[in-house]
Design a protein around this motif. Structure first.
Motif, PDB file in Angstrom:
ATOM      1  N   LEU A 209       0.834  -1.191   0.000  1.00  0.00           N
ATOM      2  CA  LEU A 209       0.000   0.000   0.000  1.00  0.00           C
ATOM      3  C   LEU A 209       0.870   1.241   0.000  1.00  0.00           C
ATOM      4  CD1 LEU A 209      -2.484  -1.066   2.820  1.00  0.00           C
ATOM      5  CD2 LEU A 209      -2.924  -1.102   0.358  1.00  0.00           C
ATOM      6  N   ASP A 210       0.383   2.300  -0.605  1.00  0.00           N
ATOM      7  CA  ASP A 210       1.065   3.592  -0.633  1.00  0.00           C
ATOM      8  C   ASP A 210       0.088   4.626  -0.069  1.00  0.00           C
ATOM      9  OD1 ASP A 210       3.402   4.973  -1.164  1.00  0.00           O
ATOM     10  OD2 ASP A 210       3.020   5.215  -3.296  1.00  0.00           O
ATOM     11  N   PHE A 211       0.393   5.159   1.105  1.00  0.00           N
ATOM     12  CA  PHE A 211      -0.501   6.063   1.819  1.00  0.00           C
ATOM     13  C   PHE A 211      -0.143   7.519   1.589  1.00  0.00           C
ATOM     14  CE2 PHE A 211      -0.739   2.202   4.423  1.00  0.00           C
ATOM     15  CZ  PHE A 211      -2.090   2.131   4.715  1.00  0.00           C
ATOM     16  N   SER A 212      -1.098   8.394   1.858  1.00  0.00           N
ATOM     17  CA  SER A 212      -0.783   9.817   1.978  1.00  0.00           C
ATOM     18  C   SER A 212       0.095   9.961   3.222  1.00  0.00           C
ATOM     19  CB  SER A 212      -2.067  10.627   2.166  1.00  0.00           C
ATOM     20  OG  SER A 212      -2.683  10.277   3.402  1.00  0.00           O
ATOM     21  N   PRO A 213       0.894  11.026   3.316  1.00  0.00           N
ATOM     22  CA  PRO A 213       1.697  11.223   4.527  1.00  0.00           C
ATOM     23  C   PRO A 213       0.854  11.235   5.803  1.00  0.00           C
ATOM     24  CG  PRO A 213       2.522  12.622   2.793  1.00  0.00           C
ATOM     25  CD  PRO A 213       1.239  12.006   2.281  1.00  0.00           C
ATOM     26  N   ALA A 214      -0.335  11.827   5.766  1.00  0.00           N
ATOM     27  CA  ALA A 214      -1.189  11.870   6.959  1.00  0.00           C
ATOM     28  C   ALA A 214      -1.600  10.476   7.403  1.00  0.00           C
ATOM     29  CB  ALA A 214      -2.418  12.727   6.689  1.00  0.00           C
ATOM     30  N   ALA A 215      -1.989   9.625   6.469  1.00  0.00           N
ATOM     31  CA  ALA A 215      -2.408   8.266   6.805  1.00  0.00           C
ATOM     32  C   ALA A 215      -1.209   7.441   7.273  1.00  0.00           C
ATOM     33  CB  ALA A 215      -3.085   7.613   5.610  1.00  0.00           C
ATOM     34  N   PHE A 216      -0.074   7.549   6.578  1.00  0.00           N
ATOM     35  CA  PHE A 216       1.119   6.796   6.959  1.00  0.00           C
ATOM     36  C   PHE A 216       1.562   7.174   8.364  1.00  0.00           C
ATOM     37  CE2 PHE A 216       5.624   5.891   7.290  1.00  0.00           C
ATOM     38  CZ  PHE A 216       5.743   4.632   6.706  1.00  0.00           C
ATOM     39  N   SER A 217       1.515   8.469   8.685  1.00  0.00           N
ATOM     40  CA  SER A 217       2.017   8.931   9.982  1.00  0.00           C
ATOM     41  C   SER A 217       1.157   8.434  11.147  1.00  0.00           C
ATOM     42  CB  SER A 217       2.147  10.447  10.012  1.00  0.00           C
ATOM     43  OG  SER A 217       0.884  11.056   9.930  1.00  0.00           O
ATOM     44  N   VAL A 218      -0.052   7.970  10.881  1.00  0.00           N
ATOM     45  CA  VAL A 218      -0.842   7.338  11.934  1.00  0.00           C
ATOM     46  C   VAL A 218      -0.207   5.995  12.306  1.00  0.00           C
ATOM     47  CG1 VAL A 218      -3.090   6.311  12.504  1.00  0.00           C
ATOM     48  CG2 VAL A 218      -2.981   8.480  11.252  1.00  0.00           C
ATOM     49  N   LEU A 219       0.373   5.323  11.326  1.00  0.00           N
ATOM     50  CA  LEU A 219       0.973   4.007  11.541  1.00  0.00           C
ATOM     51  C   LEU A 219       2.414   4.080  12.026  1.00  0.00           C
ATOM     52  CD1 LEU A 219      -0.336   2.198   8.336  1.00  0.00           C
ATOM     53  CD2 LEU A 219      -1.269   2.063  10.663  1.00  0.00           C
ATOM     54  N   ALA A 220       3.176   5.040  11.506  1.00  0.00           N
ATOM     55  CA  ALA A 220       4.610   5.121  11.816  1.00  0.00           C
ATOM     56  C   ALA A 220       5.149   6.486  11.407  1.00  0.00           C
ATOM     57  CB  ALA A 220       5.367   4.026  11.061  1.00  0.00           C
ATOM     58  N   SER A 221       6.330   6.785  11.866  1.00  0.00           N
ATOM     59  CA  SER A 221       6.988   8.031  11.473  1.00  0.00           C
ATOM     60  C   SER A 221       7.347   7.973   9.990  1.00  0.00           C
ATOM     61  CB  SER A 221       8.263   8.231  12.300  1.00  0.00           C
ATOM     62  OG  SER A 221       9.034   9.281  11.768  1.00  0.00           O
ATOM     63  N   VAL A 222       7.114   9.067   9.291  1.00  0.00           N
ATOM     64  CA  VAL A 222       7.481   9.098   7.872  1.00  0.00           C
ATOM     65  C   VAL A 222       8.987   8.957   7.691  1.00  0.00           C
ATOM     66  CG1 VAL A 222       5.448  10.368   7.095  1.00  0.00           C
ATOM     67  CG2 VAL A 222       7.472  11.623   7.833  1.00  0.00           C
ATOM     68  N   ASP A 223       9.760   9.183   8.748  1.00  0.00           N
ATOM     69  CA  ASP A 223      11.215   8.993   8.680  1.00  0.00           C
ATOM     70  C   ASP A 223      11.576   7.540   8.376  1.00  0.00           C
ATOM     71  OD1 ASP A 223      11.595  11.675   9.280  1.00  0.00           O
ATOM     72  OD2 ASP A 223      11.849  11.303  11.431  1.00  0.00           O
TER      73      ASP A 223
END
Length: 127
Positions: free
Chosen positions: A102-116
């Motif tokens: 899956l490829d998330f928007s930064p907002a959705a990804f950041s709920v799961l983990a740090s974008v770092d």
């Protein structure tokens, strides 16, 4: 054996996605704009792009007009690192390596983990 399992898992993800099969892949993030579903999204929207293999073979998909793909607008529930996010499918991920990535928007990804982190393992279901 692992190739057989992967092929079987892909078949399950495509043919039975509406029955809430739990899928496993890798989550990443991208800068959203106009997606394959014909919707324009932003980095703050809770959206997701599914792997091209899933998008293209979803039951009822018409390669001539991806905007009408029945997977567009469906929601997923994804889990990683003990966290959960619900996101709406708005795009086709051509950079996804596995069929259940899956490829998330930064907002959705950041709920799961740090974008770092860039990429994290994820399990998900089509809600």
């Amino acid at each position: 054996m692992s190739v057989f399992f992967a092929a079987t898992l892909f078949a399950v993800s495509v043919s039975t996605a509406p029955t809430h099969a739990v899928l496993s892949g890798t989550a990443s993030f991208f800068a959203p704009s106009l997606g394959a579903c014909g919707l324009t999204s932003t980095s703050t929207d809770l959206i997701v792009a599914v792997a091209a293999q899933v998008f293209d073979t979803f039951p009822g998909a018409d390669p001539a007009n991806p905007n009408l793909n029945p997977i567009c607008g469906k929601r997923i529930t994804a889990h990683s690192n003990g966290k959960t996010v619900k996101a709406t499918i708005v795009d086709r991920c051509v950079a996804c390596m596995g069929p259940d990535d899956l490829d998330f928007s930064p907002a959705a990804f950041s709920v799961l983990a740090s974008v770092d982190l860039g990429r994290v393992p994820v399990t998900w279901v089509l809600a």
